[in-house]
Scaffold this active site. Structure first.
Site, PDB file in Angstrom:
ATOM      1  N   ASP A   1       0.823  -1.207   0.000  1.00  0.00           N
ATOM      2  CA  ASP A   1       0.000   0.000   0.000  1.00  0.00           C
ATOM      3  C   ASP A   1       0.862   1.264   0.000  1.00  0.00           C
ATOM      4  OD1 ASP A   1      -2.347   1.479   0.098  1.00  0.00           O
ATOM      5  OD2 ASP A   1      -3.227   0.257   1.692  1.00  0.00           O
TER       6      ASP A   1
ATOM      7  N   ASP B   1     -10.909   2.087  -3.106  1.00  0.00           N
ATOM      8  CA  ASP B   1     -11.342   1.716  -1.761  1.00  0.00           C
ATOM      9  C   ASP B   1     -12.856   1.582  -1.679  1.00  0.00           C
ATOM     10  OD1 ASP B   1      -8.964   1.287  -0.631  1.00  0.00           O
ATOM     11  OD2 ASP B   1      -8.929   3.051   0.654  1.00  0.00           O
TER      12      ASP B   1
HETATM   13  C1  GLA Z   1      -5.837   1.684   2.201  1.00  0.00           C
HETATM   14  C2  GLA Z   1      -6.220   0.543   1.281  1.00  0.00           C
HETATM   15  C3  GLA Z   1      -7.296  -0.287   1.923  1.00  0.00           C
HETATM   16  C4  GLA Z   1      -6.800  -0.813   3.246  1.00  0.00           C
HETATM   17  C5  GLA Z   1      -6.354   0.338   4.121  1.00  0.00           C
HETATM   18  C6  GLA Z   1      -5.695  -0.159   5.394  1.00  0.00           C
HETATM   19  O1  GLA Z   1      -6.881   2.588   2.338  1.00  0.00           O
HETATM   20  O2  GLA Z   1      -6.634   1.026   0.049  1.00  0.00           O
HETATM   21  O3  GLA Z   1      -7.680  -1.348   1.083  1.00  0.00           O
HETATM   22  O4  GLA Z   1      -5.738  -1.698   3.022  1.00  0.00           O
HETATM   23  O5  GLA Z   1      -5.432   1.179   3.457  1.00  0.00           O
HETATM   24  O6  GLA Z   1      -5.297   0.871   6.189  1.00  0.00           O
END
Ligand code: GLA
Length: 685
Positions: free
Chosen positions: A433, A496
């Site tokens: 990420d 997301d």
């Molecule tokens: C980001 C990612 C999510 C999740 C969160 C965890 O927003 O896109 O899918 O993994 O971080 O903190």
């Protein structure tokens, strides 16, 4: 002098004009090139005596006022770079253009290579001289635009709402697709398309440039009042960032150009082919991801219980998302301290991994290696490892700072930390990420915008050589989707939002350049945590079915009926995913149309899936026919509906001829809001 290279169906021809410049006289279908002529520029009284038309390698100084390919000067004397018109030559599928400034000792080498029908263009600057050269701009792609280009397409978006198709007029002037944030971002990333008026998903001419670069970028289309247009793609250079010392070179990121005379579907085919050919072939195991099931509330016991339920539903890989590491209970702390939290996982991760394996699943882990929380051991130990100004208060984003990947010590630390995890645990997958932009993108006050991306690439490349681990590129969802990271990773988290209606839009936009099997498509909770919408399990499953499927919700919240639908959907995905991973995606509807219509046709053309997703009740009761695409006109196809509800079953629709399905079509839209249908086609003769 003429140089020509051929792709599969396209060719490109350069010619040296009477003006001594290199002109692009043809870039288009092979059989149309007989019409190719060098562009003619009418001389007007107010123009330069030798008119300068669109050229490759444009440089200022000839009365040319559009964009130059390279802007640089001698650091000591401030003398500007003055490139001579390039020498060029073709060999095999590649044209190389060599341009010099003999006085400064600078060489600019541009190569244009056909890979399939994708035209890969890149550029390298060499300082063969004796003084340092400051480079302020350098485009890897700068080509004249076709005269038919009159519309421009990009995708707008923001966190959790990516993928809004944006089409506008482009006549004169400049339109930029710009990303300064140090990651491509949610606003469509490094892609820009020029279209002829009326072009759509299946018809008309499209010319698209995509920069294979995961950092700051600029793509621009500019047309001057004299009618000449240019399409540009470049890595954005920050002031002072690139000083080319004697003997040094600057390799610019590649731009992949796609040209289609058959609408955006043709552009997508070119990109999907090249991305697939450059990636590893991996099995698209069904994921279970803990994020929307438990957020930060993950413990050994809770995860083992989730793993059991996930396996029962058909998941094949369990991905432990955020919240598992030392002291991480919310997004305010701990990034950088990549060891299991002792309260949540008192025996490390192994008991959970054993349980995951016992259920027949693989194990994946979430990491955010480029980041550090101010409240972390890593930041306390190495406050000098973060991007920023020395001694200045640093602006946080999601309560975190960015590690300075231009520093070899930081890269080494990250490699060793990740390697230690991969050595200690059987981890087959990392969700990588990156949850904030780079600001300020300085290493101790010195610009470090591109160095950060180069550092990331080096780290990923080193890990990929050392370990057989699959990697997902996630950046707060779809903030880092580009061909540069695609060649180093296996999958994208496109957004997301797991809201199935939003996902139709997001996935369609992401699949413009990326093959659908690379897009993580998860079945989320209902009501959706981001939008609050309640959407049936059937619709959610169908919305995810063309991508790399996964579950991202707490199975305890699913009723038995929902579980049965979900399991049936996963079975269908497993039965078809191998050929889908090679299939051609064909959009049958325009972006934003309702119903949303897509097909995936197998590489050999022997089977296909048609998906119909109806979001709103149609205005008119008369049902339009749905005309299919990509079939063999003369062949017959057996159509069966793959139903998700009730017992596993298929509903035969009959046998039809390809020609009829494509020209006349069938009435297949259910016309009821929030319903979907999935039809399988199989060639019978
Ligand atoms: C980001 C990612 C999510 C999740 C969160 C965890 O927003 O896109 O899918 O993994 O971080 O903190």
């Amino acid at each position: 002098m003429i140089a020509r290279i051929d792709g599969e169906t396209l060719c490109l021809i350069l010619q040296r004009g009477d003006d001594g410049l290199a002109h692009l006289v043809w870039f288009g279908p092979k059989n149309n090139d007989v019409m190719a002529r060098a562009p003619h520029f009418q001389r007007l009284p107010a123009s330069p005596d030798v008119p300068v038309g669109p050229t490759l390698h444009p440089a200022h100084g000839h009365g040319f006022h559009n964009i130059a390919q390279v802007e640089a000067h001698c650091h000591k004397t401030r003398r500007l770079l003055r490139l001579k018109p390039p020498e060029f030559a073709a060999s095999d599928r590649q044209i190389t253009l060599n341009s010099h400034d003999e006085s400064l000792g600078v060489r600019v080498v541009t190569t244009m290579t056909f890979r399939g029908d994708a035209l890969a263009v890149t550029c390298c600057l060499h300082n063969d001289g004796e003084t340092s050269i400051d480079v302020t701009r350098a485009a890897s792609l700068l080509i004249p635009t076709p005269d038919w280009a009159s519309r421009l397409v990009t995708w707008a978006g923001a966190w959790g709402r990516e993928g809004h198709y944006t089409e506008r007029d482009w006549s004169t002037g400049r339109i930029e697709q710009l990303g300064r944030a140090g990651r491509p971002g949610f606003d469509g990333g490094p892609t820009l398309s020029l279209l002829e008026t009326g072009a759509n998903v299946a018809h008309g001419r499209w010319l698209t440039a995509h920069l294979a670069w995961s950092g700051a970028f600029r793509l621009a289309a500019e047309r001057a009042t004299d009618g000449s247009g240019q399409l540009l793609a470049e890595r954005l250079l920050a002031p002072g960032e690139i000083r080319l010392e004697p003997g040094a070179s600057l390799v610019l990121p590649e731009t992949v150009v796609a040209l289609s005379y058959e609408g955006s579907n043709g552009v997508s085919r070119v990109y999907h082919d090249i991305i697939r050919s450059e990636g590893l072939r991996v099995k698209r195991l069904v994921h279970f991801n803990t994020w929307e099931a438990r957020y930060f509330d993950v413990t050994e016991e809770k995860c083992i219980s989730l793993a059991k339920q996930a396996a029962e539903l058909g998941a094949e890989r369990f991905v432990l998302d955020d919240g598992w590491f030392k002291g991480r209970h919310n997004d305010e702390t701990s990034l950088g301290d990549w060891s299991a939290d002792e309260a949540k996982f008192p025996n490390g991760l192994m008991p959970l991994i054993d349980a995951v394996h016992a259920e027949g699943m693989e194990f994946g882990l979430w990491l955010e290696p480029e980041m550090v929380s101010p409240d972390s051991d890593l930041c306390r130990d190495h406050p000098d490892w973060v991007l920023g100004w020395p001694e200045a208060e640093l602006a946080t984003g999601r309560n975190q700072l960015v590690l300075d990947l231009s520093l070899p010590a930081v890269r080494e630390h990250l490699f060793l930390t990740i390697a230690a995890l991969l050595d200690a645990y059987p981890i087959s997958y990392v969700k990588w990420d990156c949850n904030r932009d780079l600001y300020p993108a300085t290493s101790g006050g010195v610009a470090s915008l591109g160095l950060q991306t180069e550092g990331l690439y080096e780290l990923l490349d080193r890990l990929r050589i050392a370990y057989k681990v699959q990697i997902e590129s996630c950046a707060s969802g779809g903030g880092r989707i580009d061909a540069g990271i695609a060649s180093r990773t296996d999958r994208f988290w496109a957004s997301d939002t797991t809201d199935a209606i939003d996902r139709l839009r997001v996935q369609r936009a992401a699949s413009f350049a990326m093959p659908t099997e690379r897009l993580g498509c998860h079945i989320g909770p209902s009501p959706n945590p981001m939008t609050g919408r309640e959407i049936s399990m059937e619709f959610r499953v169908l919305a995810a079915l063309f991508g790399h499927m996964g579950i991202e919700a707490n199975p305890a919240h699913f009723n038995d009926n929902d579980k049965a639908i979900l399991m049936r959907g996963l079975e269908i995905s497993k039965a078809h995913r191998d050929w889908m991973g090679d299939g051609q995606l064909l959009n049958l509807s325009e972006p934003g149309d309702d119903p949303d219509l897509q097909m995936l046709v197998s590489a050999g053309g022997d089977q296909a899936l048609l998906r119909i997703m109806r979001v709103n009740t149609p205005v008119r009761p008369l049902q339009p026919r749905i005309r299919l695409a990509g079939l063999d006109q003369q062949s017959h196809y057996e159509l069966v509906e793959l139903a998700l509800r009730g017992d596993p079953m298929v509903w035969p629709l009959g046998n039809f001829m390809g020609r009829g399905l494509m020209h006349d079509g069938l009435v297949l839209d259910s016309a009821r809001a929030l319903t979907g249908r999935l039809i399988h086609l199989r060639k019978t003769e």
